[in-house]
Write a protein that holds these residues in place. Structure first.
Motif, PDB file in Angstrom:
ATOM      1  N   GLY A   1     -11.358   7.410  -4.442  1.00 13.67           N
ATOM      2  CA  GLY A   1     -11.583   7.519  -3.242  1.00 13.67           C
ATOM      3  C   GLY A   1     -10.341   8.285  -2.439  1.00 13.67           C
ATOM      4  N   VAL A   2     -10.700   8.685  -1.185  1.00 13.32           N
ATOM      5  CA  VAL A   2      -9.496   9.452  -0.657  1.00 13.32           C
ATOM      6  C   VAL A   2      -9.433   8.862   1.021  1.00 13.32           C
TER       7      VAL A   2
ATOM      8  N   ILE B   1      -4.832   8.885  -2.547  1.00 15.11           N
ATOM      9  CA  ILE B   1      -5.757   9.098  -3.578  1.00 15.11           C
ATOM     10  C   ILE B   1      -5.577   7.681  -4.539  1.00 15.11           C
ATOM     11  N   GLY B   2      -6.963   7.071  -4.637  1.00 17.23           N
ATOM     12  CA  GLY B   2      -6.898   6.009  -5.656  1.00 17.23           C
ATOM     13  C   GLY B   2      -8.034   6.531  -6.903  1.00 17.23           C
TER      14      GLY B   2
ATOM     15  N   GLN C   1      -1.232  -2.587  -6.079  1.00 19.47           N
ATOM     16  CA  GLN C   1      -1.095  -2.911  -4.429  1.00 19.47           C
ATOM     17  C   GLN C   1      -1.692  -3.999  -4.213  1.00 19.47           C
TER      18      GLN C   1
ATOM     19  N   LYS D   1     -18.905   5.307  -8.152  1.00 19.98           N
ATOM     20  CA  LYS D   1     -17.536   5.801  -7.583  1.00 19.98           C
ATOM     21  C   LYS D   1     -16.353   5.651  -8.286  1.00 19.98           C
TER      22      LYS D   1
ATOM     23  N   TRP E   1      -9.067  -1.487  -0.593  1.00 23.35           N
ATOM     24  CA  TRP E   1      -9.055  -0.941  -1.962  1.00 23.35           C
ATOM     25  C   TRP E   1      -8.551  -1.825  -2.866  1.00 23.35           C
TER      26      TRP E   1
ATOM     27  N   THR F   1      -1.860   6.482  -5.184  1.00 27.85           N
ATOM     28  CA  THR F   1      -0.982   7.509  -4.712  1.00 27.85           C
ATOM     29  C   THR F   1      -1.149   7.965  -3.348  1.00 27.85           C
TER      30      THR F   1
ATOM     31  N   SER G   1       0.999  -1.259   0.014  1.00 26.37           N
ATOM     32  CA  SER G   1       0.128   0.002  -0.042  1.00 26.37           C
ATOM     33  C   SER G   1       1.095   1.316   0.081  1.00 26.37           C
ATOM     34  N   THR G   2       0.664   2.212  -0.616  1.00 29.10           N
ATOM     35  CA  THR G   2       1.522   3.452  -0.919  1.00 29.10           C
ATOM     36  C   THR G   2       1.164   4.392   0.276  1.00 29.10           C
ATOM     37  N   GLN G   3       0.007   3.956   1.022  1.00 31.72           N
ATOM     38  CA  GLN G   3      -0.287   4.739   2.321  1.00 31.72           C
ATOM     39  C   GLN G   3       0.477   4.043   3.410  1.00 31.72           C
TER      40      GLN G   3
ATOM     41  N   GLY H   1      -4.086  -2.796  -0.564  1.00 31.80           N
ATOM     42  CA  GLY H   1      -4.712  -1.400  -0.708  1.00 31.80           C
ATOM     43  C   GLY H   1      -5.754  -1.044   0.546  1.00 31.80           C
ATOM     44  N   ARG H   2      -5.647   0.031   1.137  1.00 30.29           N
ATOM     45  CA  ARG H   2      -6.559   0.307   2.150  1.00 30.29           C
ATOM     46  C   ARG H   2      -7.364   1.533   1.768  1.00 30.29           C
ATOM     47  N   GLY H   3      -8.712   1.352   2.360  1.00 29.51           N
ATOM     48  CA  GLY H   3      -9.767   2.287   2.215  1.00 29.51           C
ATOM     49  C   GLY H   3     -10.201   2.832   3.391  1.00 29.51           C
ATOM     50  N   ARG H   4     -11.165   3.790   3.343  1.00 27.24           N
ATOM     51  CA  ARG H   4     -11.531   4.283   4.691  1.00 27.24           C
ATOM     52  C   ARG H   4     -12.454   3.206   5.660  1.00 27.24           C
TER      53      ARG H   4
HETATM   54  C1  BTN Z   1     -11.954   5.104   0.180  1.00 30.97           C
HETATM   55  O1  BTN Z   1     -12.675   5.635  -0.787  1.00 30.97           O
HETATM   56  O2  BTN Z   1     -12.110   4.208   0.999  1.00 30.97           O
HETATM   57  C2  BTN Z   1     -10.346   5.442   0.120  1.00 30.97           C
HETATM   58  C3  BTN Z   1      -9.757   4.795  -0.696  1.00 30.97           C
HETATM   59  C4  BTN Z   1      -7.946   5.290  -0.877  1.00 30.97           C
HETATM   60  C5  BTN Z   1      -7.264   4.438  -1.778  1.00 30.97           C
HETATM   61  C6  BTN Z   1      -5.903   4.870  -2.049  1.00 30.97           C
HETATM   62  S1  BTN Z   1      -5.045   4.220  -3.329  1.00 30.97           S
HETATM   63  C7  BTN Z   1      -3.635   4.720  -2.727  1.00 30.97           C
HETATM   64  C8  BTN Z   1      -3.579   4.792  -1.268  1.00 30.97           C
HETATM   65  N1  BTN Z   1      -2.953   3.524  -0.613  1.00 30.97           N
HETATM   66  C9  BTN Z   1      -3.775   2.800  -0.106  1.00 30.97           C
HETATM   67  O3  BTN Z   1      -3.637   1.764   0.399  1.00 30.97           O
HETATM   68  N2  BTN Z   1      -5.115   3.689  -0.152  1.00 30.97           N
HETATM   69  C10 BTN Z   1      -4.857   4.691  -0.479  1.00 30.97           C
END
Ligand code: BTN
Length: 220
Positions: free
Chosen positions: A107-108, A121-122, A38, A104, A49, A58, A13-15, A41-44
């Motif tokens: 997402g942020v 930001i994805g 990723q 959608k 994600w 990013t 995950s970039t995060q 990848g993680r979302g809210r």
């Molecule tokens: C959401 O809507 O739940 C937020 C999604 C955010 C995804 C981006 S992709 C780049 C960055 N790295 C992650 O693991 N998550 C965010």
């Protein structure tokens, strides 16, 4: 001012990578971590994600003096303006989901570490996952988009909108908002979506009762 770009192939995950940069090394203000795909990848709300190859993943690292809950609105407007600059017509679903035709596309995820904020930001460009809770789409359903052009445009619009006064951001956010003055669902109740106030709270109306909220989720 320029950004320092760290471009990677496949990472969890970039995060998470950005977090580690901040915690383990001395991350610089305006570092951008980008990955081709990723694996985690993680979302809210601790959601996943889905991050296949071909989309934009990013995380923007900014040095901050204090947390600003209104930042997420400026980020949403910046993403929407980026898409508009490519001839696409997005809307914003509170607080910062970006929709096209109600689906959608971006997402942020905003997180904090030490004296930095990490703005993840994805943006779906080539693929969009099937998600149980909502419909999704991708930019390529509307336009051919070059990923590096998208990223440089995003950098430009983030600089513009992160630097603007909140009243200006709020005005633009309201113009782009999905579902304004419509009946939406909040905590299982049908309420009218009024907008966001000067403090960045979401304002909802149930008859004569006004509801102000900062967290939560809504369904439009
Ligand atoms: C959401 O809507 O739940 C937020 C999604 C955010 C995804 C981006 S992709 C780049 C960055 N790295 C992650 O693991 N998550 C965010």
């Amino acid at each position: 001012m320029s950004y320092k770009l760290i471009s990677l192939n496949k990472i969890p995950s970039t995060q998470t990578y950005a977090h580690e940069l901040i915690v383990k090394e001395n991350a610089a203000d305006r570092t951008v971590v980008m990955a081709e795909s990723q694996s985690a990848g993680r979302g809210r709300y601790r959601r996943t994600w889905v991050s296949h190859h071909g989309n934009l993943y990013t995380s923007f690292i900014y040095a901050i003096e204090e947390r600003d809950p209104k930042l997420s609105y400026a980020v949403a407007v910046a993403i929407a303006e980026t898409l508009i600059s490519f001839g696409i017509s997005p809307n914003i679903k509170w607080p910062n989901d970006i929709l096209i035709d109600g689906k959608k596309v971006s997402g942020v995820l905003i997180e904090y570490a030490k004296d930095f904020v990490i703005v993840g930001i994805g943006i779906n460009i080539k693929t969009n996952p099937t998600v149980a809770k909502y419909e999704t789409t991708k930019l390529n359903n509307y336009k051919e988009i070059n990923k590096s052009e998208l990223l440089s445009s995003l950098m430009k619009f983030l600089d513009v909108w992160l630097g603007r006064d909140f009243l200006v951001v709020r005005k633009r956010w309201m113009e782009l908002a999905a579902g304004l003055n419509k009946i939406i669902t909040h905590r299982g109740r049908s309420v009218e979506l009024i907008g966001i106030n000067e403090d960045g709270a979401l304002v909802l109306r149930n008859g004569s009762e006004y509801i102000m909220t900062y967290g939560d989720e809504i369904s439009i």
